[in-house]
Design an enzyme around this catalytic site. Sequence first.
Site, PDB file in Angstrom:
ATOM      1  NE  ARG A 176     -13.608   5.364  -3.663  1.00  0.00           N
ATOM      2  CZ  ARG A 176     -12.811   5.864  -4.615  1.00  0.00           C
ATOM      3  NH1 ARG A 176     -12.922   5.432  -5.867  1.00  0.00           N
ATOM      4  NH2 ARG A 176     -11.911   6.767  -4.329  1.00  0.00           N
TER       5      ARG A 176
ATOM      6  CD  GLU B 171      -5.504  14.172 -15.079  1.00  0.00           C
ATOM      7  OE1 GLU B 171      -4.404  13.969 -15.578  1.00  0.00           O
ATOM      8  OE2 GLU B 171      -6.014  13.417 -14.225  1.00  0.00           O
TER       9      GLU B 171
END
Lengths: 179, 179
Positions: B67, B104
Amino acid sequence: MNLTEHEKANKIKAAIHDIPDFPQPGILFRDITPVLADKELFHLAVSIFAERYQKQKIDKIVAVEARGFILGAALAYALNIGFIPVRKPGKLPRQTFQEAYNLEYGNNTLEIHADCFKPGQRVVIIDDVLATGGTAAATAQLVQRVGGEVIEMGFLLELQFLEGRNKLGTTPVFSAIKY
Amino acid sequence: MNLTEHEKANKIKAAIHDIPDFPQPGILFRDITPVLADKELFHLAVSIFAERYQKQKIDKIVAVEARGFILGAALAYALNIGFIPVRKPGKLPRQTFQEAYNLEYGNNTLEIHADCFKPGQRVVIIDDVLATGGTAAATAQLVQRVGGEVIEMGFLLELQFLEGRNKLGTTPVFSAIKY
């Protein structure tokens, strides 16, 4: 400096690196990163497409992740129109249409947002390289499923020996540099 | 139409879709694809950065796949400078530097071409979202290993509650829209 399209293409081609055996033995990879990194050549590359499409009332540029985003987004900005990403599965958060297609080894799937433009809008699909045409054909299918009219598919490079155009039916295809 | 940066940011923010539980339960995804698809909003988004950096003698825009390529490439075109991609492993064909970082869940690695710009060049790193800052910190490390000076890291959105800025040390950080 008003170069012809042919002169621009030759300047760009001279900067493309040929990388043997990448990503696999026997593949000659055409590396366009030196073109992107050079302000004059990057601008020339985008301008080839911008001049080609600026009078064609194009509504949206559609491009495929990841490398297609580079020329596609710069072109959308140059034409002052919207940009629509086609992505690998699981990346687009709203309702999507999917197209699966075969690669040389295995297969791949691409997605587009089902509501990304209005039916009847005029779309140009941009990618850096036309190789076997599988990605391009799937992308054209996705645009048509949303209701878009594919005015043309534009590529910076075309690897003609892979005959990708044969997969693209009657969709007009433009490539700036041919190998 | 001369909007202030704040007015531009508000127009853009109004078009961002909030998608609950994407890509995982409990995550509120900020979907910028409606901004990219709208010619006015896409142009406004790029112009926030173009106006900010146009007088700062920036040499290169660096952006991370996928992106980040969209705003990054459009901005490089708008500023008439070169574009350098940072990619996932195995995509860049020449000699690279690598940075691994923790996510994460699990970890990730990014690469940059070792010869992608000259030492001492002035670089702006662009991405759409500053979240935990892991990707941004790794990208800044890569630019510094090539010898570049990171003038600023620019983001369209910043998720402030994730405190990504804390991972970026003394590198200047700009975000157009804060959540």
